[in-house]
Design an enzyme around this catalytic site. Structure first.
Site, PDB file in Angstrom:
ATOM      1  N   ASP A   6       2.958  -5.883   1.923  1.00  0.00           N
ATOM      2  CA  ASP A   6       1.718  -5.364   2.244  1.00  0.00           C
ATOM      3  C   ASP A   6       1.866  -4.022   2.854  1.00  0.00           C
ATOM      4  OD1 ASP A   6      -0.713  -5.027   2.972  1.00  0.00           O
ATOM      5  OD2 ASP A   6      -1.277  -6.826   4.035  1.00  0.00           O
ATOM      6  N   HIS A  62      -7.562  -8.039  -2.550  1.00  0.00           N
ATOM      7  CA  HIS A  62      -7.467  -8.882  -1.452  1.00  0.00           C
ATOM      8  C   HIS A  62      -8.351  -9.920  -1.470  1.00  0.00           C
ATOM      9  CE1 HIS A  62      -4.819  -5.627  -0.601  1.00  0.00           C
ATOM     10  NE2 HIS A  62      -4.431  -5.874   0.649  1.00  0.00           N
ATOM     11  N   LYS A  97      -7.753  -1.987  15.169  1.00  0.00           N
ATOM     12  CA  LYS A  97      -6.640  -1.146  15.738  1.00  0.00           C
ATOM     13  C   LYS A  97      -5.535  -0.963  14.819  1.00  0.00           C
ATOM     14  CE  LYS A  97      -6.505  -1.984  20.421  1.00  0.00           C
ATOM     15  NZ  LYS A  97      -5.695  -2.573  21.732  1.00  0.00           N
ATOM     16  N   HIS A 146       0.783  -1.039   0.074  1.00  0.00           N
ATOM     17  CA  HIS A 146      -0.026  -0.055   0.067  1.00  0.00           C
ATOM     18  C   HIS A 146       0.802   1.189  -0.105  1.00  0.00           C
ATOM     19  CE1 HIS A 146      -3.390  -2.569   0.618  1.00  0.00           C
ATOM     20  NE2 HIS A 146      -2.798  -3.124   1.423  1.00  0.00           N
ATOM     21  N   HIS A 201      -3.098 -12.566  -0.527  1.00  0.00           N
ATOM     22  CA  HIS A 201      -3.292 -13.282   0.625  1.00  0.00           C
ATOM     23  C   HIS A 201      -3.343 -14.722   0.449  1.00  0.00           C
ATOM     24  CE1 HIS A 201      -2.318  -9.955   3.546  1.00  0.00           C
ATOM     25  NE2 HIS A 201      -3.349  -9.350   2.981  1.00  0.00           N
ATOM     26  N   LYS A 236      -3.348   2.516  13.098  1.00  0.00           N
ATOM     27  CA  LYS A 236      -1.913   2.812  12.859  1.00  0.00           C
ATOM     28  C   LYS A 236      -1.498   3.583  12.043  1.00  0.00           C
ATOM     29  CE  LYS A 236      -0.377   0.094  16.304  1.00  0.00           C
ATOM     30  NZ  LYS A 236       0.479   0.416  17.480  1.00  0.00           N
ATOM     31  N   PRO A 260       5.204  -2.025   4.724  1.00  0.00           N
ATOM     32  CA  PRO A 260       6.484  -1.901   5.367  1.00  0.00           C
ATOM     33  C   PRO A 260       6.383  -1.064   6.648  1.00  0.00           C
ATOM     34  CG  PRO A 260       6.690  -1.851   3.029  1.00  0.00           C
ATOM     35  CD  PRO A 260       5.165  -1.885   3.426  1.00  0.00           C
TER      36      PRO A 260
END
Lengths: 657, 657
Positions: free
Chosen positions: B552, B475, B277, B208, B497, B281, B554
């Site tokens: 995905d 995904h 959560k 991403h 995935h 981030k 880093p």
């Protein structure tokens, strides 16, 4: 004599509430269980205390470190703890690190090897009268007896049960600590300005110089030398001098086509449980010629290539600023001039770096030298290794280069395949080194004792002269017999690997109590002896053993440019370590290292010699004070159980030994 | 119509001896087992063939890829396979990548959205008469029926048994292959000049853009901007324009003190099974303001910081030369001008890089826009996403910037938390997008169908115009219902995935047979959904599924500077992958990627479109021909079982469907 610290006193303010909460649980949990009788508990405690006293003795004699807290509980006055390298070997800003002025004067001392140990005499007369200077000279009998004491204890039933239960308790207690305090620890760390995992100091505590570069780095280096110096004479073979071009022609190979595949220095699945195959990986392209040219210090080009590639590695470390390494250079004991040659190499090529401390590794390969008739007995090998060091210490003016080189050497390592079985059972009846003329190799413990003995005498002599001392940091517990870990418990300042502590609860608990640092290399183990998922590092760390992370051999094991970071990253990923966990490991690595007192103060805080939160400068280490308090409380708790048991026993009339 | 290849024909000379040896074993082993009756076997084979026919249909319509070997066995003539991006988007040496000359002319076409799908009309008259141009317009009913077919098959008992056994067989067969041929593969690789794992091309197939930098990189970038541009106006909040200094003052924070701990963008133990959560981030220091300033394309500074940091990342990739990435940029479908804004950003800041191909991700967050009353129904969201693309395709002169940007976009991704449960059961009775006015989010399959449908029509239109086409790369199978993987089996060129293939032997076998590429990210999974040791990547790779490695995010998951190398290193270390294994993964990543035909020829060999050893240029891929032959033989073997079963059935009088 300072009183043993109490639990509450050690709590940092930040952590008081939660720690108190958790302490209640612990105190209830740690009462001796109904499955262990009071007698067993007292017996176990006495035994463990005795082992700690033994280690303390050997540590003290060799100027090794012994934790202050433990000493306080043992009611031992310790003056030397934590200051093994108080003579700073690091040159001051702008000073020439290879400066051979201001070297101390020669003395009139005489030296003589006896029972494989170098004895020091005031002068020729004292030598003739066989009156050695008053230094502690260890003897094999005492050591064998001490060793047998600890050996007996690790198989003693009640002691095993007690230690096993304490270790389980330590594991569960940490789990509880984590559940209760994880977020509080993180909060503490978030509050630390400008310091995170990336800029705390990390020392690669166990790395071999001949494999300290990545496979890709070695490949590029070989290609570069070929491009620029193909016509340089680099090797003598069968009396003929060969240029680099001729060497590669002879190997039927064009370095331009070389790849990491054909270089073939990386450990693969083929090396698992095959130390022999692993050892052969030190030969690039399977050719010992290339090892000779690129990875040796004493070849036809005076080890120039090896020095250059090491300096490229240390340049990268200096650039990274926060990473240090303690590479091992070999002294074999094959002949007496190895030290001169090595120190000459070091100074000639200016190999010193602020980010590297040097360790000398001694391979346990007496049997090979004996079979080649290079030496007659084991004492000769020891003499080749240690006598030059004593000579340089007594008469530094005669051995200026070695004297300078030794400033940057901080310790000794003992290396080889531990899984090789030895037929000889080490005991007080074992032959003395002069009598060891057999073809077979002496056992591990025999090697360790004699290395320790010489280092210990040497350290005492050097201390007298105001020179730096050396730590003994053998490879130990990577494989083979559990007894190796007993020998090292007595003789080593700290060890590399320690995997086999998994197999002995008593030893594991003793290594915990004495806080013996352990440099672990899970990626190396994964290729050689133990799958990553089974590696005990995480468990050891959580229980509170003093573990650090190291790479062992980046050339063979690692894939990326930054091997130590790869090691940390994989551990953090796989074991889901918290930032506090990895920073605790990094702090342990600095503590364990041979860095000087001054450097340690700078890297982890002025009070680092103090145990617990007081000794932690969170602004430098990024380790939460809550964590430090937890570790200190827990250790004090475990120690006080032992002390209490022995007191009880004393109170009911039994005399402690 | 080419005949299906035979096993012997495909063997490379190098591997003949050993492969023959191993083949005997395989053929004996692969006879249908006594535990499966002939009827069951025939039934399963018919069912699996049908699923392959369905996928082939959807692939063909969308200009997705379908493996030639499989098509040959299905006796389908395939003209388009493997050439989805035959229009090279990469500018020639020295050409301006942002050149807006030579853009095709506008057409007089009209466009109209119906049932959430854009229809194309020759002109206004055709529109008024409701006569769309002859392009394949998919309809929901047919899709729902096809989907239900495959859904029924994955729970069919005999088919499950058959697939389960075939997969076990594939696993054991590879193990045998490894035992017999590992050293021979290695020998082949050692013989390849100048090519090793480090200089084979690797594409980070799933990353991403907003998390494509490391946490340390983002930290340094923030600190640098503050140092140099503190007084720049960067944010509008509550009608007030704020400078960078004011933003940080408002957050009560000095960027100099900022650390990766306080930045807090890294996934920790707290994110496991907590996608919510994890999503938060993306906000540095938990502040959405910083996300807005640093990680958005359409903010007050026109996304300048985001463009700059991405360009730093692509600069590193270009330096590395052999690493590529396919970052995802977001189009939300909130409003119709998103595309213009994004393409303007791309061109204004010159974001193009030779080592990056762009993918557009569409988050499945209709429910959020609906609740905020930004859109009235699901059709509006689809229109916002797709209509601008049709417009730019029909009238490129009116949308020059978007036209240029689309040259560098190679595909679409569908993203969000798959573990969120949907109440709606997708079927042919599901409401059409215009009727989808409910607050709740449509289910995964509904999203996938409508994205596929629009991409498919768009690709047909673009193909007519000689423009590049897009791959659909959602995904899929990261978490949630197994049905996601069924939808993607029909609609996706390849997926990210695929973890849940673990749970369905039929789907896993179908993904194997159809060689659907899967971009796996075990480190991401390890932080979110599945522990590393339980990740099926190694197993999938060994069985022969077409897997690649990707990072995905880093920023959230990786520790080192080189996230993709970290991903490869950990997989290689933990699973003890051989060089041939990792190079096979790297080759898969190039195959799977949106790189152009020309680039793929350059990176993995001129014949890469051919299956088996013929299609492999070992000098570029470093994948052993023995491995390629093994893969091809094995796939042919599996396919011929299916074909044989159906033939048998036909021979005994039953008509195949």
């Amino acid at each position: 004599l300072a009183p043993p610290p109490t639990i509450t006193k050690l709590q940092s303010n930040a952590s008081k509430t939660k720690c108190l909460h958790i302490c209640t649980v612990f105190i209830l949990g740690s009462l001796s269980s109904p499955q262990i009788t009071v007698e067993d508990y007292e017996q176990a405690a006495k035994t463990l205390m005795k082992a700690l006293f033994i280690r303390e003795k050997y540590s003290r004699l060799a100027y090794h470190r012994f934790p202050r807290t433990v000493a306080q509980f043992l009611r031992i006055y310790v003056s030397h703890t934590g200051l093994p390298t108080d003579v700073c070997p690091c040159p001051r800003e702008g000073e020439d690190p290879y400066n051979i002025e201001n070297i101390p004067d020669n003395l009139s001392y005489e030296l003589q090897t006896k029972d494989g140990i170098v004895y020091v005499y005031e002068n020729a007369e004292a030598l003739s009268q066989n009156r050695p200077r008053s230094l502690p000279y260890p003897d094999l009998e005492t050591f064998a007896i001490d060793l047998s004491h600890v050996l007996a204890m690790i198989i003693d039933g009640p002691t095993k049960t007690y230690c096993h239960r304490r270790l389980n308790f330590l594991g569960s207690k940490f789990y509880l600590h984590e559940m209760l305090n994880e977020m509080a620890e993180l909060k503490e760390l978030k509050g630390v300005p400008h310091r995170d995992f990336y800029n705390v100091r990390k020392v690669d505590t166990h790395i071999h110089a001949a494999a300290c570069m990545s496979q890709k780095h070695l490949l590029n280096f070989i290609q570069t030398t070929y491009k620029t110096e193909a016509d340089r004479v680099v090797l003598e073979k069968g009396g003929r001098k060969l240029t680099l071009r001729e060497v590669f022609e002879h190997l039927n190979m064009d370095p331009y086509d070389l790849t990491v595949d054909s270089l073939d220095v990386h450990a693969g699945r083929q090396t698992f449980h095959r130390f022999d195959k692993f050892n052969s990986k030190y030969n690039p392209v399977g050719a010992s010629e290339l090892r000779e040219i690129y990875l040796k210090t004493d070849n036809l080009i005076d080890g120039e290539y090896f020095a250059r590639i090491i300096k490229e590695v240390s340049h990268d470390l200096e650039e990274s600023k926060y990473q240090h390494a303690e590479p091992r250079l070999s002294i074999y004991g094959r002949s007496a001039d190895e030290w001169d040659s090595l120190s000459k190499w070091f100074i000639q090529h200016k190999v010193h770096s602020t980010n590297m401390q040097w360790i000398i590794q001694v391979p346990r390969i007496y049997d090979i030298f004996k079979s080649k008739k290079l030496i007659t007995n084991f004492a000769k090998m020891l003499e080749n290794i240690f006598l030059p060091l004593f000579e340089a210490t007594v008469n530094p003016q005669k051995h200026k280069e070695l004297h300078v080189f030794l400033k940057y050497v901080t310790g000794f390592d003992s290396v080889d395949d531990e899984s090789k079985h030895s037929d000889h059972m080490f005991s007080y009846k074992s032959p003395k080194p002069e009598q060891w003329t057999a073809d077979e190799n002496p056992p591990y413990s025999y090697y360790l004792f004699h290395m320790y003995a010489n280092i210990m005498v040497l350290n005492n002599l050097r201390k007298e002269r105001g020179l730096s001392t050396f730590q003994f940091r053998p490879h130990c517990g990577e494989a083979g017999s559990i007894t190796h870990l007993v020998s090292a418990f007595l003789t080593a300042d700290n060890i590399s690997h320690g995997l086999n502590l998994k197999k002995s609860p008593v030893l594991q608990y003793l290594y915990y109590l004495a806080q013996v640092p352990i440099a672990m290399s899970p990626l190396s183990n994964n290729s050689l002896f133990l799958e990553y998922s089974k590696n005990p590092l995480r468990e050891f760390l959580h229980k509170g053993l003093c573990v650090s992370l190291s790479t062992d051999d980046p050339m063979q094991f690692h894939y990326t440019k930054e091997a130590l970071m790869e090691e940390y990253a994989i551990a953090a990923q796989l074991w889901k370590l918290s930032t506090c966990d990895v920073c605790e490991i990094a702090r342990n690595s600095v503590l364990q290292s041979g860095l000087s007192h001054q450097e340690k103060k700078h890297f982890i805080g002025a009070n680092y010699l103090k145990d617990g939160p007081e000794g932690n400068d969170i602004r430098r280490t990024n380790v939460a004070q809550i964590r430090m308090a937890y570790r200190q409380e827990t250790l004090c708790n475990e120690l006080s159980f032992l002390v209490d048991a022995v007191k009880t026993e004393a109170a009911i009339g039994t005399q402690p030994e």
